[in-house]
Design an enzyme around this catalytic site. Structure first.
Site, PDB file in Angstrom:
ATOM      1  N   GLY A   9       0.831  -1.203   0.000  1.00 58.09           N
ATOM      2  CA  GLY A   9       0.000   0.000   0.000  1.00 58.09           C
ATOM      3  C   GLY A   9       0.862   1.249   0.000  1.00 58.09           C
ATOM      4  O   GLY A   9       0.592   2.207   0.730  1.00 58.09           O
ATOM      5  N   VAL A  61      -2.624  -7.807  -1.678  1.00 61.14           N
ATOM      6  CA  VAL A  61      -1.960  -8.542  -0.589  1.00 61.14           C
ATOM      7  C   VAL A  61      -2.785  -9.735  -0.093  1.00 61.14           C
ATOM      8  O   VAL A  61      -2.233 -10.697   0.433  1.00 61.14           O
ATOM      9  CB  VAL A  61      -1.610  -7.622   0.613  1.00 61.14           C
ATOM     10  N   ASN A  89       1.636  -2.325   5.384  1.00 61.30           N
ATOM     11  CA  ASN A  89       0.855  -1.106   5.572  1.00 61.30           C
ATOM     12  C   ASN A  89      -0.519  -1.163   4.893  1.00 61.30           C
ATOM     13  O   ASN A  89      -1.438  -0.469   5.322  1.00 61.30           O
ATOM     14  CB  ASN A  89       1.675   0.076   5.013  1.00 61.30           C
ATOM     15  N   TYR A 154     -12.630  -4.120  11.599  1.00 63.18           N
ATOM     16  CA  TYR A 154     -11.325  -3.441  11.583  1.00 63.18           C
ATOM     17  C   TYR A 154     -10.584  -3.650  12.915  1.00 63.18           C
ATOM     18  O   TYR A 154      -9.383  -3.914  12.942  1.00 63.18           O
ATOM     19  CB  TYR A 154     -11.572  -1.954  11.315  1.00 63.18           C
ATOM     20  N   ALA A 157      -9.289  -7.159  13.044  1.00 66.52           N
ATOM     21  CA  ALA A 157      -8.118  -7.311  12.164  1.00 66.52           C
ATOM     22  C   ALA A 157      -6.881  -6.673  12.801  1.00 66.52           C
ATOM     23  O   ALA A 157      -5.797  -7.261  12.822  1.00 66.52           O
ATOM     24  CB  ALA A 157      -8.404  -6.674  10.806  1.00 66.52           C
ATOM     25  N   LYS A 158      -7.042  -5.478  13.337  1.00 64.66           N
ATOM     26  CA  LYS A 158      -5.879  -4.773  13.905  1.00 64.66           C
ATOM     27  C   LYS A 158      -5.447  -5.390  15.242  1.00 64.66           C
ATOM     28  O   LYS A 158      -4.257  -5.421  15.559  1.00 64.66           O
ATOM     29  CB  LYS A 158      -6.191  -3.286  14.066  1.00 64.66           C
ATOM     30  N   ILE A 187      -5.057   9.928  11.328  1.00 62.51           N
ATOM     31  CA  ILE A 187      -4.012  10.490  10.468  1.00 62.51           C
ATOM     32  C   ILE A 187      -4.680  11.015   9.195  1.00 62.51           C
ATOM     33  O   ILE A 187      -5.597  10.389   8.654  1.00 62.51           O
ATOM     34  CB  ILE A 187      -2.973   9.396  10.099  1.00 62.51           C
TER      35      ILE A 187
HETATM   36  P1  NAP Z   1      -5.145   4.928   2.523  1.00 63.97           P
HETATM   37  O1  NAP Z   1      -4.755   6.351   2.337  1.00 63.97           O
HETATM   38  O2  NAP Z   1      -6.559   4.511   2.332  1.00 63.97           O
HETATM   39  O3  NAP Z   1      -4.197   4.020   1.573  1.00 63.97           O
HETATM   40  C1  NAP Z   1      -4.359   2.639   1.591  1.00 63.97           C
HETATM   41  C2  NAP Z   1      -3.230   2.010   0.813  1.00 63.97           C
HETATM   42  O4  NAP Z   1      -3.385   0.574   0.891  1.00 63.97           O
HETATM   43  C3  NAP Z   1      -3.253   2.370  -0.661  1.00 63.97           C
HETATM   44  O5  NAP Z   1      -1.924   2.476  -1.097  1.00 63.97           O
HETATM   45  C4  NAP Z   1      -3.940   1.167  -1.296  1.00 63.97           C
HETATM   46  O6  NAP Z   1      -3.552   0.933  -2.645  1.00 63.97           O
HETATM   47  C5  NAP Z   1      -3.420   0.046  -0.423  1.00 63.97           C
HETATM   48  N1  NAP Z   1      -4.252  -1.151  -0.445  1.00 63.97           N
HETATM   49  C6  NAP Z   1      -5.554  -1.285  -0.061  1.00 63.97           C
HETATM   50  N2  NAP Z   1      -5.947  -2.562  -0.233  1.00 63.97           N
HETATM   51  C7  NAP Z   1      -4.888  -3.234  -0.749  1.00 63.97           C
HETATM   52  C8  NAP Z   1      -4.663  -4.573  -1.147  1.00 63.97           C
HETATM   53  N3  NAP Z   1      -5.643  -5.499  -1.070  1.00 63.97           N
HETATM   54  N4  NAP Z   1      -3.443  -4.919  -1.641  1.00 63.97           N
HETATM   55  C9  NAP Z   1      -2.458  -4.000  -1.738  1.00 63.97           C
HETATM   56  N5  NAP Z   1      -2.601  -2.713  -1.376  1.00 63.97           N
HETATM   57  C10 NAP Z   1      -3.798  -2.345  -0.883  1.00 63.97           C
HETATM   58  O7  NAP Z   1      -4.759   4.395   3.985  1.00 63.97           O
HETATM   59  P2  NAP Z   1      -3.811   5.039   5.115  1.00 63.97           P
HETATM   60  O8  NAP Z   1      -4.630   5.941   5.926  1.00 63.97           O
HETATM   61  O9  NAP Z   1      -2.535   5.508   4.513  1.00 63.97           O
HETATM   62  O10 NAP Z   1      -3.559   3.742   5.998  1.00 63.97           O
HETATM   63  C11 NAP Z   1      -2.393   2.953   5.909  1.00 63.97           C
HETATM   64  C12 NAP Z   1      -2.420   1.926   7.020  1.00 63.97           C
HETATM   65  O11 NAP Z   1      -2.494   2.594   8.281  1.00 63.97           O
HETATM   66  C13 NAP Z   1      -3.632   0.989   6.982  1.00 63.97           C
HETATM   67  O12 NAP Z   1      -3.248  -0.303   7.397  1.00 63.97           O
HETATM   68  C14 NAP Z   1      -4.574   1.606   7.988  1.00 63.97           C
HETATM   69  O13 NAP Z   1      -5.471   0.653   8.503  1.00 63.97           O
HETATM   70  C15 NAP Z   1      -3.608   2.118   9.012  1.00 63.97           C
HETATM   71  N6  NAP Z   1      -4.162   3.201   9.848  1.00 63.97           N
HETATM   72  C16 NAP Z   1      -4.538   4.378   9.295  1.00 63.97           C
HETATM   73  C17 NAP Z   1      -5.064   5.367  10.122  1.00 63.97           C
HETATM   74  C18 NAP Z   1      -5.506   6.716   9.608  1.00 63.97           C
HETATM   75  O14 NAP Z   1      -6.059   7.487  10.399  1.00 63.97           O
HETATM   76  N7  NAP Z   1      -5.315   7.055   8.356  1.00 63.97           N
HETATM   77  C19 NAP Z   1      -5.188   5.133  11.490  1.00 63.97           C
HETATM   78  C20 NAP Z   1      -4.780   3.923  12.006  1.00 63.97           C
HETATM   79  C21 NAP Z   1      -4.253   2.960  11.176  1.00 63.97           C
HETATM   80  P3  NAP Z   1      -4.341   1.650  -3.898  1.00 63.97           P
HETATM   81  O15 NAP Z   1      -3.825   3.056  -3.955  1.00 63.97           O
HETATM   82  O16 NAP Z   1      -3.934   0.835  -5.079  1.00 63.97           O
HETATM   83  O17 NAP Z   1      -5.793   1.582  -3.582  1.00 63.97           O
END
Ligand code: NAP
Length: 243
Positions: A9, A61, A89, A154, A157-158, A187
């Site tokens: 990701g 993934v 990620n 979620y 999973a986490k 974030i």
């Molecule tokens: P995001 O902006 O929605 O980006 C998600 C990324 O994951 C994208 O690059 C997407 O690729 C990729 N992805 C989704 N499904 C996938 C799959 N099946 N195979 C490969 N790649 C996949 O998310 P983010 O906010 O950066 O979050 C990143 C991580 O941090 C996640 O695990 C999320 O749960 C965790 N997190 C985020 C927050 C927050 O507040 N943002 C808080 C806690 C935890 P595409 O571009 O190709 O769709």
């Protein structure tokens, strides 16, 4: 010899910021994405601006066959090299209260987070053990620590990824491979778009959302040789939201 890091990701959000941080640390980056090729290309340009090279690897993934094929191909093209840093990620959110949660919402989130962790980590682990050096960092969430209404999928999973982090850390510690999790709060990324930012900010002690770059700094440290005595940990980065 070149050093490689794989960020699942890596096309957007936290993953993109991690790609740039690891590039600044001297890694060539394998940028994984699922569907957003244009954004992955943008990340590659940022990696190059940071002074390193990168490759884009498209795979879902949660699809074991795709992961295995992509990594086998990469290994054939790089017979003398291995990926020493893995950042699991990739993640999705499909919120719903449990009474209305569909099987797709449940399985989709668990498959990407938990099966994704299994598929990618297993594909990369053996070379880390053979070389007696590796860093694995998994993206958890405050939701996996304290739960969040509307997120039983979620949170499960986490929470699962946190337990997997601890178990794997014990399996591989002797081989100088560390396994840690980071647990972000809110974030600023596409994932948190559409949330009621103003009312949520009021619940965060530092009164703002975090930035992807702030999470990337933490991950960069956990990925560094200097962090070799930290393993099996879950590090929160949430502006004081949950301690
Ligand atoms: P995001 O902006 O929605 O980006 C998600 C990324 O994951 C994208 O690059 C997407 O690729 C990729 N992805 C989704 N499904 C996938 C799959 N099946 N195979 C490969 N790649 C996949 O998310 P983010 O906010 O950066 O979050 C990143 C991580 O941090 C996640 O695990 C999320 O749960 C965790 N997190 C985020 C927050 C927050 O507040 N943002 C808080 C806690 C935890 P595409 O571009 O190709 O769709």
């Amino acid at each position: 010899m070149k050093k490689y890091a794989l960020v699942t990701g890596g096309s957007r959000g936290i993953g993109r910021a991690v790609c740039v941080k690891l590039a600044r640390m001297g890694y060539d980056i394998l940028i994984n994405y699922a569907s957003n090729a244009a954004e992955a290309q943008k990340t590659l340009e940022l990696v190059r601006q940071a002074g390193q090279d990168g490759e884009i690897l498209m795979f879902d993934v949660s699809n074991r066959a795709q992961v295995v094929k992509a990594m086998e191909t990469w290994e054939k093209e790089h017979p003398d090299e291995y990926v020493e840093v893995l950042v699991n990620n990739a993640g999705i959110r499909r919120d719903n209260v449990l009474v209305f949660m569909s099987e797709e919402e449940w399985n989709g989130v668990l498959n990407v987070t938990l099966s994704g962790f299994y598929n990618v980590t297993q594909a990369l682990l053996q070379p880390m053990l053979v070389h007696k050096y590796g860093r694995i960092i998994n993206l958890a969430s405050v939701s996996g620590l304290k739960g969040q209404p509307g997120q039983t999928n979620y949170a499960a999973a986490k929470g699962g990824i946190i337990a997997a982090t601890k178990a794997l850390a014990l399996e591989v510690a002797r081989k100088n491979v560390t396994v840690n999790a980071v647990a972000p709060g809110f974030i600023e990324t596409d994932m948190t778009e559409g949330l009621d930012v103003e009312s949520l900010k009021a619940t965060i002690p530092v009164r703002r959302f975090g930035k992807p770059e702030e999470v990337a700094e933490l991950i960069g440290f956990l990925a560094s040789p200097e962090a070799g005595y930290i393993t099996g940990e879950v590090v929160s980065i949430n502006g004081g939201l949950h301690t």
